[in-house]
Design a protein around this motif. Structure first.
Motif, PDB file in Angstrom:
ATOM      1  N   GLY A 128      -6.883  53.259 -11.756  1.00  0.00           N
ATOM      2  CA  GLY A 128      -8.082  52.689 -12.017  1.00  0.00           C
ATOM      3  C   GLY A 128      -8.853  53.098 -13.008  1.00  0.00           C
ATOM      4  O   GLY A 128      -8.367  53.945 -13.700  1.00  0.00           O
ATOM      5  N   ARG A 129     -10.174  52.830 -13.199  1.00  0.00           N
ATOM      6  CA  ARG A 129     -10.995  53.077 -14.245  1.00  0.00           C
ATOM      7  C   ARG A 129     -12.393  52.472 -14.046  1.00  0.00           C
ATOM      8  O   ARG A 129     -12.780  51.720 -13.295  1.00  0.00           O
ATOM      9  N   HIS A 130     -13.475  53.126 -14.530  1.00  0.00           N
ATOM     10  CA  HIS A 130     -14.868  52.966 -14.303  1.00  0.00           C
ATOM     11  C   HIS A 130     -15.462  53.767 -15.584  1.00  0.00           C
ATOM     12  O   HIS A 130     -14.859  53.990 -16.452  1.00  0.00           O
ATOM     13  N   TRP A 131     -16.818  53.533 -15.497  1.00  0.00           N
ATOM     14  CA  TRP A 131     -17.558  54.100 -16.767  1.00  0.00           C
ATOM     15  C   TRP A 131     -17.243  55.475 -17.411  1.00  0.00           C
ATOM     16  O   TRP A 131     -16.818  55.779 -18.326  1.00  0.00           O
ATOM     17  N   PHE A 132     -16.773  56.595 -16.420  1.00  0.00           N
ATOM     18  CA  PHE A 132     -16.446  57.929 -16.780  1.00  0.00           C
ATOM     19  C   PHE A 132     -15.198  58.317 -16.812  1.00  0.00           C
ATOM     20  O   PHE A 132     -15.021  59.213 -16.968  1.00  0.00           O
ATOM     21  N   SER A 133     -13.925  57.656 -16.439  1.00  0.00           N
ATOM     22  CA  SER A 133     -12.856  57.900 -16.159  1.00  0.00           C
ATOM     23  C   SER A 133     -11.773  56.730 -16.074  1.00  0.00           C
ATOM     24  O   SER A 133     -12.233  55.618 -15.667  1.00  0.00           O
ATOM     25  N   ARG A 134     -10.455  57.223 -16.406  1.00  0.00           N
ATOM     26  CA  ARG A 134      -9.373  56.428 -16.286  1.00  0.00           C
ATOM     27  C   ARG A 134      -8.433  57.315 -15.543  1.00  0.00           C
ATOM     28  O   ARG A 134      -8.222  58.589 -15.966  1.00  0.00           O
ATOM     29  N   ARG A 139       0.770  62.727  -7.194  1.00  0.00           N
ATOM     30  CA  ARG A 139       0.800  63.303  -8.528  1.00  0.00           C
ATOM     31  C   ARG A 139      -0.593  62.307  -8.915  1.00  0.00           C
ATOM     32  O   ARG A 139      -0.747  61.055  -9.015  1.00  0.00           O
ATOM     33  N   SER A 140      -1.325  63.330  -9.624  1.00  0.00           N
ATOM     34  CA  SER A 140      -2.780  62.710 -10.145  1.00  0.00           C
ATOM     35  C   SER A 140      -2.986  62.785 -11.895  1.00  0.00           C
ATOM     36  O   SER A 140      -2.382  63.950 -12.305  1.00  0.00           O
ATOM     37  N   TRP A 141      -3.339  61.647 -12.525  1.00  0.00           N
ATOM     38  CA  TRP A 141      -3.624  61.912 -13.933  1.00  0.00           C
ATOM     39  C   TRP A 141      -5.064  61.315 -14.135  1.00  0.00           C
ATOM     40  O   TRP A 141      -5.471  60.418 -13.427  1.00  0.00           O
ATOM     41  N   GLY A 142      -5.866  61.860 -15.173  1.00  0.00           N
ATOM     42  CA  GLY A 142      -7.219  60.999 -15.351  1.00  0.00           C
ATOM     43  C   GLY A 142      -7.324  61.713 -16.645  1.00  0.00           C
ATOM     44  O   GLY A 142      -7.073  62.820 -17.282  1.00  0.00           O
ATOM     45  N   GLU A 143      -8.446  60.719 -17.568  1.00  0.00           N
ATOM     46  CA  GLU A 143      -8.982  61.114 -18.525  1.00  0.00           C
ATOM     47  C   GLU A 143     -10.479  60.761 -18.354  1.00  0.00           C
ATOM     48  O   GLU A 143     -10.943  59.866 -17.633  1.00  0.00           O
ATOM     49  N   PHE A 144     -11.262  61.523 -18.790  1.00  0.00           N
ATOM     50  CA  PHE A 144     -12.692  61.712 -18.544  1.00  0.00           C
ATOM     51  C   PHE A 144     -13.407  61.847 -19.998  1.00  0.00           C
ATOM     52  O   PHE A 144     -13.920  63.036 -20.247  1.00  0.00           O
ATOM     53  N   PRO A 145     -13.706  60.708 -20.709  1.00  0.00           N
ATOM     54  CA  PRO A 145     -14.270  60.891 -21.938  1.00  0.00           C
ATOM     55  C   PRO A 145     -15.460  61.032 -21.917  1.00  0.00           C
ATOM     56  O   PRO A 145     -16.366  60.803 -21.191  1.00  0.00           O
ATOM     57  N   GLY A 146     -16.130  61.641 -23.246  1.00  0.00           N
ATOM     58  CA  GLY A 146     -17.580  61.722 -23.338  1.00  0.00           C
ATOM     59  C   GLY A 146     -18.289  62.839 -22.414  1.00  0.00           C
ATOM     60  O   GLY A 146     -17.699  63.405 -21.646  1.00  0.00           O
ATOM     61  N   LEU A 147     -19.544  62.855 -22.815  1.00  0.00           N
ATOM     62  CA  LEU A 147     -20.395  64.089 -21.773  1.00  0.00           C
ATOM     63  C   LEU A 147     -20.216  63.673 -20.420  1.00  0.00           C
ATOM     64  O   LEU A 147     -20.105  64.366 -19.496  1.00  0.00           O
ATOM     65  N   HIS A 148     -20.540  62.417 -20.117  1.00  0.00           N
ATOM     66  CA  HIS A 148     -20.666  61.671 -18.804  1.00  0.00           C
ATOM     67  C   HIS A 148     -19.238  62.012 -18.063  1.00  0.00           C
ATOM     68  O   HIS A 148     -19.186  62.614 -16.762  1.00  0.00           O
ATOM     69  N   GLY A 149     -18.308  61.790 -18.790  1.00  0.00           N
ATOM     70  CA  GLY A 149     -16.950  62.142 -18.347  1.00  0.00           C
ATOM     71  C   GLY A 149     -16.494  63.512 -17.959  1.00  0.00           C
ATOM     72  O   GLY A 149     -16.116  63.759 -16.711  1.00  0.00           O
ATOM     73  N   LYS A 150     -17.133  64.474 -18.683  1.00  0.00           N
ATOM     74  CA  LYS A 150     -16.850  65.763 -18.463  1.00  0.00           C
ATOM     75  C   LYS A 150     -18.135  66.392 -17.188  1.00  0.00           C
ATOM     76  O   LYS A 150     -17.206  67.048 -16.473  1.00  0.00           O
ATOM     77  N   ILE A 151     -18.958  65.652 -17.063  1.00  0.00           N
ATOM     78  CA  ILE A 151     -19.954  65.868 -15.991  1.00  0.00           C
ATOM     79  C   ILE A 151     -19.150  65.488 -14.851  1.00  0.00           C
ATOM     80  O   ILE A 151     -18.976  66.128 -13.546  1.00  0.00           O
ATOM     81  N   TYR A 152     -18.436  64.036 -14.837  1.00  0.00           N
ATOM     82  CA  TYR A 152     -17.913  63.620 -13.599  1.00  0.00           C
ATOM     83  C   TYR A 152     -16.843  64.318 -13.184  1.00  0.00           C
ATOM     84  O   TYR A 152     -16.317  64.667 -11.907  1.00  0.00           O
TER      85      TYR A 152
END
Length: 122
Positions: A58-64, A84-97
């Protein structure tokens, strides 16, 4: 599944063969337990390899993100279900999320509860 940074793995052994464990997995994870493509909102089905692997992403504004369930036989009438989980949280909003979802332990609680429900359904 595209390559995403690894987050974690949780597992639980259950007293059920793989076929029964697969049916329990679909009952817990899917809206329609007869259709692996009926995954909850926020996810899409990447693959379903009956009765061994269910891969969601899945994906949304703050992560994939991706969540993969794997069912391994441990012996007659016993199956190990891994999430098992994987995820990417780009940018400042991603870090907060990420801090809110992963850092608080919320993700861990949700995944372990899903595994508990799968075991109960089996």
């Amino acid at each position: 599944m595209e390559r995403l940074p690894y987050i974690d793995e949780h597992a639980r052994s259950i007293d059920a063969n793989r076929d029964r464990a697969w049916k329990a997995l679909l009952k817990v994870v899917c809206k329609d337990p007869t259709d692996p493509a009926s995954v909850p909102g926020g996810f899409v089905l990447d693959s379903a390899e009956v009765p061994a692997r269910l891969a969601l992403s899945g994906r949304h504004w703050f992560s994939r993100y991706a969540l993969v369930f794997e069912l391994d036989e441990e012996g007659p009438g016993r199956t190990r279900v891994r999430a098992r989980s994987w995820g990417e949280f780009p940018g400042l909003h991603g870090k907060i999320y990420r801090a809110l979802v992963i850092g608080t332990g919320g993700h861990q609680i949700v995944v372990r509860e899903m595994l508990r429900r799968i075991a109960a359904a089996a």
